[in-house]
Scaffold this motif. Structure first.
Motif, PDB file in Angstrom:
ATOM      1  N   ILE A  29      38.429  39.171  51.653  1.00  0.00           N
ATOM      2  CA  ILE A  29      38.781  39.313  50.243  1.00  0.00           C
ATOM      3  C   ILE A  29      37.496  39.264  49.439  1.00  0.00           C
ATOM      4  CG2 ILE A  29      40.034  38.295  48.298  1.00  0.00           C
ATOM      5  CD1 ILE A  29      41.902  36.974  50.375  1.00  0.00           C
ATOM      6  N   ILE A  30      37.265  40.269  48.604  1.00  0.00           N
ATOM      7  CA  ILE A  30      36.122  40.285  47.705  1.00  0.00           C
ATOM      8  C   ILE A  30      36.650  40.099  46.286  1.00  0.00           C
ATOM      9  CG2 ILE A  30      34.158  41.588  46.810  1.00  0.00           C
ATOM     10  CD1 ILE A  30      33.840  40.880  49.730  1.00  0.00           C
ATOM     11  N   ILE A  31      36.037  39.173  45.540  1.00  0.00           N
ATOM     12  CA  ILE A  31      36.449  38.962  44.156  1.00  0.00           C
ATOM     13  C   ILE A  31      35.298  39.342  43.233  1.00  0.00           C
ATOM     14  CG2 ILE A  31      38.123  37.193  44.757  1.00  0.00           C
ATOM     15  CD1 ILE A  31      36.168  35.065  43.884  1.00  0.00           C
ATOM     16  N   ASN A  32      35.640  40.001  42.133  1.00  0.00           N
ATOM     17  CA  ASN A  32      34.639  40.449  41.171  1.00  0.00           C
ATOM     18  C   ASN A  32      35.099  40.084  39.768  1.00  0.00           C
ATOM     19  OD1 ASN A  32      33.141  42.028  39.244  1.00  0.00           O
ATOM     20  ND2 ASN A  32      32.507  43.392  40.883  1.00  0.00           N
ATOM     21  N   SER A  33      34.312  39.256  39.107  1.00  0.00           N
ATOM     22  CA  SER A  33      34.616  38.827  37.738  1.00  0.00           C
ATOM     23  C   SER A  33      33.667  39.544  36.793  1.00  0.00           C
ATOM     24  CB  SER A  33      34.454  37.317  37.618  1.00  0.00           C
ATOM     25  OG  SER A  33      35.321  36.661  38.529  1.00  0.00           O
ATOM     26  N   SER A  34      34.217  40.329  35.892  1.00  0.00           N
ATOM     27  CA  SER A  34      33.396  41.242  35.096  1.00  0.00           C
ATOM     28  C   SER A  34      33.539  41.015  33.603  1.00  0.00           C
ATOM     29  CB  SER A  34      33.759  42.696  35.407  1.00  0.00           C
ATOM     30  OG  SER A  34      33.255  43.080  36.660  1.00  0.00           O
ATOM     31  N   TYR A  60      40.318  43.683  47.393  1.00  0.00           N
ATOM     32  CA  TYR A  60      39.348  43.547  46.309  1.00  0.00           C
ATOM     33  C   TYR A  60      40.085  43.187  45.033  1.00  0.00           C
ATOM     34  CZ  TYR A  60      34.823  44.480  44.053  1.00  0.00           C
ATOM     35  OH  TYR A  60      33.618  44.349  43.400  1.00  0.00           O
ATOM     36  N   LEU A  61      39.696  42.057  44.431  1.00  0.00           N
ATOM     37  CA  LEU A  61      40.250  41.632  43.152  1.00  0.00           C
ATOM     38  C   LEU A  61      39.193  41.827  42.070  1.00  0.00           C
ATOM     39  CD1 LEU A  61      41.884  39.868  45.324  1.00  0.00           C
ATOM     40  CD2 LEU A  61      42.386  38.367  43.395  1.00  0.00           C
ATOM     41  N   TYR A  62      39.589  42.482  41.010  1.00  0.00           N
ATOM     42  CA  TYR A  62      38.687  42.745  39.894  1.00  0.00           C
ATOM     43  C   TYR A  62      39.285  42.146  38.622  1.00  0.00           C
ATOM     44  CZ  TYR A  62      36.217  45.461  36.281  1.00  0.00           C
ATOM     45  OH  TYR A  62      35.488  45.848  35.181  1.00  0.00           O
ATOM     46  N   ALA A  63      38.547  41.233  37.990  1.00  0.00           N
ATOM     47  CA  ALA A  63      38.971  40.650  36.714  1.00  0.00           C
ATOM     48  C   ALA A  63      38.065  41.174  35.610  1.00  0.00           C
ATOM     49  CB  ALA A  63      38.898  39.128  36.779  1.00  0.00           C
ATOM     50  N   ASN A  64      38.579  41.181  34.385  1.00  0.00           N
ATOM     51  CA  ASN A  64      37.760  41.684  33.281  1.00  0.00           C
ATOM     52  C   ASN A  64      38.132  40.977  31.993  1.00  0.00           C
ATOM     53  OD1 ASN A  64      35.782  43.267  32.066  1.00  0.00           O
ATOM     54  ND2 ASN A  64      37.124  45.021  31.743  1.00  0.00           N
ATOM     55  N   GLN A  65      37.142  40.894  31.122  1.00  0.00           N
ATOM     56  CA  GLN A  65      37.362  40.454  29.751  1.00  0.00           C
ATOM     57  C   GLN A  65      38.210  41.508  29.039  1.00  0.00           C
ATOM     58  OE1 GLN A  65      36.071  37.847  27.911  1.00  0.00           O
ATOM     59  NE2 GLN A  65      35.857  38.582  25.835  1.00  0.00           N
ATOM     60  N   LYS A  66      38.913  41.113  27.983  1.00  0.00           N
ATOM     61  CA  LYS A  66      39.627  42.069  27.149  1.00  0.00           C
ATOM     62  C   LYS A  66      39.393  41.682  25.695  1.00  0.00           C
ATOM     63  CE  LYS A  66      44.146  41.867  27.138  1.00  0.00           C
ATOM     64  NZ  LYS A  66      45.572  41.622  27.490  1.00  0.00           N
ATOM     65  N   GLY A  67      39.477  42.662  24.816  1.00  0.00           N
ATOM     66  CA  GLY A  67      39.355  42.395  23.395  1.00  0.00           C
ATOM     67  C   GLY A  67      37.929  42.405  22.882  1.00  0.00           C
ATOM     68  N   CYS A  68      37.785  42.000  21.622  1.00  0.00           N
ATOM     69  CA  CYS A  68      36.486  41.930  20.954  1.00  0.00           C
ATOM     70  C   CYS A  68      35.958  40.514  21.090  1.00  0.00           C
ATOM     71  CB  CYS A  68      36.635  42.317  19.483  1.00  0.00           C
ATOM     72  SG  CYS A  68      35.178  41.970  18.473  1.00  0.00           S
ATOM     73  N   ASP A  69      34.844  40.356  21.790  1.00  0.00           N
ATOM     74  CA  ASP A  69      34.271  39.034  22.049  1.00  0.00           C
ATOM     75  C   ASP A  69      33.451  38.531  20.862  1.00  0.00           C
ATOM     76  OD1 ASP A  69      33.689  36.774  23.481  1.00  0.00           O
ATOM     77  OD2 ASP A  69      32.141  37.676  24.708  1.00  0.00           O
ATOM     78  N   GLY A  70      33.347  39.332  19.812  1.00  0.00           N
ATOM     79  CA  GLY A  70      32.614  38.908  18.636  1.00  0.00           C
ATOM     80  C   GLY A  70      31.526  39.874  18.218  1.00  0.00           C
ATOM     81  N   ASP A  71      31.484  41.049  18.842  1.00  0.00           N
ATOM     82  CA  ASP A  71      30.394  41.964  18.521  1.00  0.00           C
ATOM     83  C   ASP A  71      30.898  43.404  18.563  1.00  0.00           C
ATOM     84  OD1 ASP A  71      27.398  41.609  17.999  1.00  0.00           O
ATOM     85  OD2 ASP A  71      27.392  43.239  19.451  1.00  0.00           O
ATOM     86  N   ARG A  72      30.037  44.345  18.914  1.00  0.00           N
ATOM     87  CA  ARG A  72      30.362  45.765  18.859  1.00  0.00           C
ATOM     88  C   ARG A  72      31.217  46.235  20.032  1.00  0.00           C
ATOM     89  NH1 ARG A  72      25.719  44.565  16.531  1.00  0.00           N
ATOM     90  NH2 ARG A  72      24.784  45.904  14.936  1.00  0.00           N
TER      91      ARG A  72
END
Length: 649
Positions: A195-200, A227-239
Motif C-alpha cells: 500500500i502506498i499512501i500520498n498526502s498532497s 495507492y491512496l491519494y489525499a488532497n487539500q480542498k478549498g482556499c487555504d488563504g491565498d490564490r
C-alpha cells in the motif's frame, strides 16, 4: 486467496493557521473513516497547520501549535484502533522538515520527512523546509516533553522507512515525490510495500486532474499495489484553490474518487481492496521479481494493527469495491466551478457581506459574473450561508438566484458615451444571476440621496467613502496629467496594452485573472448554452476592439505567453519555434509579431506588480507576485535578441 483491507483517504478544507478548525476537521474525518470500518486513514499535506502558512512556517509558534494539535489527537481514545497518517512541520537537528506523522493508539509510529520539495511555479518549499537526505534510513527523534507525557515515548523513528502491519506493509510518499523521475513508490513497492499512501497539497489547474490520475494509474500498473491519494480542498488563504479528488487505485484501476469541486469541509473516500490480488499481480511479472531481488532495503517500523478483518472473508460482510470510470470536467466546467468555490471560501472566511462587481457588459466582467452563483449543499454550507447573509436558523435559500440577491452586488458604471447594448446586457445578466443591480450614470454620480461627512451629520459609512474618494480622485488626476502633460508639450509616447493600472487591476480579488481569453470565450459559449446566462455572443471570427487596438489577437497572446512562461522562450527561441508553428507566415511576418509582443510585454510589465490577487487556474499566468517572478524594468529594444532574429530571416 482474497485478503480484503478497507482504507480511507480524505479531502479536507483546511485553512492556514486555523489550528482549532483544522483539528476539528481532522478528527471528524478520522471518526468518519472508523465509522466505515477503515483501518487506515490518510489526510492532506501539512493538514494540521494548513499548507498555505508560507513564511509563518519560519515561526516557532507554528511548529509548537502543530505539536499541540497532534497531542490532542494522541490523547483522544475515540481515535484508537485505526492507523492515522497526518501532516505537520517538524524541527529536527535545527532543520525544519515537512513531515507525515503516523500514529496508532496514542503512540507515534513514524515521522516521515519529505524527500523532494516543490520549488517552482507557485511553490517555494525550499524557503521553509529542508529535504530529507537520508534515503532509506532512520534516526531517533527526541519528542517534546509534553508529547512524551502523552505517549510514554522519549524518542521515535524519523526518516525514510516502511510501516509494517500484522498483515501488510505501507510506503509513504508526499505530493511532489509522485511527480519526480525517481518516485519513491517504485523502490518501496519493490521492497514489499503493498500500500502506498500520498498526502498532497495539489492545486487546481485546468486539465490537471487527468495528469494526477494517470501518474497513479501508471504507478500501480507497473508496480502493482494499492495507492491512496489525499488532497487539500478549498482556499487555504491565498490564490490557489485545492480541488480535492482524493482517490484509491489498485493494480491500475480506480476504485473510488472524491469530488473534484465540493464546498463541504470534510470528505472521506473509502474503498475495500484485495491484498491477495496485489500479490498475484506482482508474482506474475518475472522482470519485477528480478528487480525486487536487488532493490533498496528499507528499514521497517511496526504498527501493531491488522488492516484486514479477523472474520472469515466469505461471510458476506466485507465486499470489494468495484472499479469506476473517472469523470473529467470540460475546461469550461472547471472555469465555472473552480473560481466559484474559491470565491465562496473567501467570502465565508473573510466575514464580509458579499461581493461587488462593476459590470460593463463585456466579456471579462460577464465571465466573472457567471462564477458567482453559489450552490448550497450540505448542513455546514447552509450554516455558512446564514452567517454570510445575516439570517436566522430558519433561512434556506430556495435557489442560487435568491442567494445571489443577498450576497452579490453589480453595478453598470456608464456615461453618456456608453452604448445601450452593453447597458442592456449588464442588466439582463444581473437579472439572470440574481444580483442586486444598480445602473449608474457617472456623469451625475449618486445613490439617490446626498452624502455627508461625519462633521455634517453623515454616517460612518458616508464619512469613510467621502474621505477615500478624495484620495482616489488624486490618483485618477495624477494618471490623467501624467498621460496628457507630455502630449500638451508635443511629445507622443502613447501607452499600449489592454490593462489599465488601478482600473480593472484595482480590486480585492480576480477570479478570472489567470484564465486565457481563449478559454474564457469557450466558457462564455458554455454558460450561454448550459447555464442560460445572457452573455455576449461571439463566433470563431469574433474580434474584440482591444485586439484591434493592440495589433494582436488574444489567441496569439496565449501562444506568446505560453512559449515565454512554460517553454521558457526568449525572443530568439520564440521566433524559431513560431517559424514552425505558424508555417503559413513568412519569417519577416513572424519576426515582426515576436518583436511587437516583447516590446509591449516590456513596457507593460510594471502593471503586473500591482495586479489583484487572482484565482490560479493555468500554468501560464501573469501573476507577478508569486507565479511569474521576472523584473519589471526592461530594455524594451531587446537589441541583441532582435538582432539574432534578423540574422535568421
Amino acid at each position: 486467496m482474497v485478503h480484503y483491507v478497507t482504507i480511507a483517504t480524505c479531502a479536507l478544507n483546511q485553512w492556514a493557521l486555523d489550528f482549532q478548525g483544522n483539528y476539528e476537521r481532522i478528527r471528524q474525518s478520522i471518526l468518519q473513516a472508523k465509522g466505515s470500518d477503515a483501518k487506515l486513514r490518510i489526510g492532506p499535506e501539512l493538514e494540521i497547520p494548513g499548507y498555505g502558512c508560507y513564511d509563518h512556517f519560519l515561526e516557532g509558534d507554528t511548529i509548537l501549535h502543530s505539536w499541540e494539535v497532534l497531542g490532542k489527537l494522541l490523547s483522544d481514545r475515540t481515535l484508537d484502533d485505526i492507523l492515522i497518517d497526518t501532516g505537520m512541520p517538524v524541527m529536527h537537528r535545527n532543520q525544519r522538515y515537512n513531515c507525515r506523522v503516523v500514529i496508532l493508539n496514542g503512540k507515534i509510529v513514524l515521522i516521515r520527512p519529505k524527500l523532494y520539495l516543490a520549488n517552482d511555479g507557485n511553490y517555494r518549499e525550499l524557503r521553509w523546509f529542508t529535504a530529507w537526505a537520508g534515503r532509506a534510513s532512520i534516526e531517533d527523534y527526541v519528542l517534546p516533553r509534553f508529547i512524551s507525557s502523552i505517549t510514554g515515548q522519549k524518542t521515535v523513528p524519523i526518516g525514510d522507512a516502511l510501516v509494517s502491519t500484522d498483515d501488510s506493509c505501507i510506503g509513504i510518499e508526499l505530493c511532489e515525490e509522485l511527480f519526480t523521475p525517481e518516485s519513491p513508490h517504485i523502490a518501496m513497492s519493490l521492497d514489499g510495500a503493498e500500500i502506498i499512501i500520498n498526502s498532497s497539497g495539489s492545486h487546481h489547474e485546468l486539465r490537471k486532474l487527468h495528469r494526477r490520475v494517470e501518474l497513479i494509474r501508471e504507478a500501480t500498473m507497473k508496480c502493482g499495489g494499492i495507492y491512496l491519494y489525499a488532497n487539500q480542498k478549498g482556499c487555504d488563504g491565498d490564490r490557489l484553490y485545492y480541488d480535492g479528488s482524493a482517490m484509491v487505485l489498485a493494480n491500475g484501476e480506480v476504485l473510488a474518487m472524491g469530488r473534484q469541486f465540493a464546498i463541504s469541509d470534510v470528505e472521506v473516500t473509502v474503498a475495500t481492496a484485495d491484498l491477495g490480488a496485489v500479490r498475484s499481480f506482482r508474482g506474475a511479472i518475472s522482470s519485477r521479481s528480478l528487480q525486487a531481488a536487488r532493490s533498496i532495503v528499507y528499514p521497517r517500523v511496526h504498527a501493531d494493527i491488522a488492516l484486514s478483518p479477523e472474520k472469515d472473508m466469505f461471510d458476506g460482510r466485507v465486499k470489494p469495491t468495484k472499479p469506476i470510470s473517472v469523470r473529467y470536467h470540460l475546461p469550461e466546467e472547471e472555469i465555472n466551478l473552480g473560481p466559484a468555490c474559491w470565491l465562496w471560501d473567501y467570502l465565508r472566511r473573510s466575514s464580509q457581506g458579499g461581493f461587488f462587481l462593476p459590470l460593463s457588459g463585456g466579456i471579462d466582467s460577464c465571465s466573472t459574473c457567471g462564477h458567482c452563483a453559489f450552490d448550497a449543499g450540505d448542513q455546514q454550507v447552509i450554516e455558512d450561508v446564514r452567517k454570510c447573509v445575516g439570517m436566522g436558523p430558519e433561512y434556506l435559500p430556495k435557489d442560487a438566484q435568491e442567494l445571489a440577491s443577498h450576497l452579490f452586488y453589480t453595478c453598470y458604471m456608464g456615461t453618456g458615451n456608453s452604448s445601450s447594448e452593453t447597458r442592456t446586457r449588464a442588466k439582463q445578466l444581473a437579472s439572470a444571476v440574481g444580483s442586486y443591480h444598480v445602473d449608474l450614470n457617472m456623469d451625475s454620480c449618486g445613490l439617490g440621496h446626498r452624502d455627508a461627512y461625519a462633521v455634517h451629520g453623515g454616517s460612518n459609512a458616508e464619512n469613510l467613502a467621502l474621505q477615500n474618494i478624495q484620495a482616489r480622485l488624486r490618483m485618477l488626476l495624477a494618471y490623467l496629467f501624467a498621460a496628457l502633460l507630455p502630449w500638451a508639450r508635443g511629445r507622443q509616447n502613447p501607452l499600449r496594452g489592454y490593462f489599465t493600472k488601478y482600473d480593472c487591476s484595482s480590486a480585492d480579488l480576480n477570479p478570472i485573472g489567470s484564465i486565457s481569453k481563449r478559454d474564457l470565450r469557450k466558457y462564455i459559449a458554455y454558460a450561454r448554452e448550459h447555464l442560460q446566462l445572457p452573455l455576449v455572443p461571439f463566433s470563431e471570427s469574433y474580434v474584440q476592439s482591444d485586439e484591434v487596438e493592440m495589433g494582436m489577437s488574444y489567441d496569439d497572446l496565449s501562444v506568446y505567453g505560453r512559449l515565454r512562461k512554460i517553454a521558457k522562450c526568449g525572443p530568439y527561441s520564440m521566433f524559431t519555434q513560431l517559424l514552425h508553428i505558424w508555417d503559413g507566415l513568412t519569417p519577416r511576418q513572424v519576426a515582426d509579431k515576436v518583436k511587437r509582443f516583447f516590446f509591449y510585454y516590456s513596457i507593460n510589465r510594471h502593471k503586473m506588480t500591482t495586479i489583484t490577487p487572482a484565482y490560479h487556474a493555468e500554468t501560464y499566468s501573469p501573476d507577478d507576485n508569486r507565479f511569474d517572478m521576472r523584473q519589471f524594468l526592461y530594455n524594451a529594444r531587446w537589441d541583441w535578441q532582435f538582432r539574432c532574429i534578423d540574422q535568421e530571416e
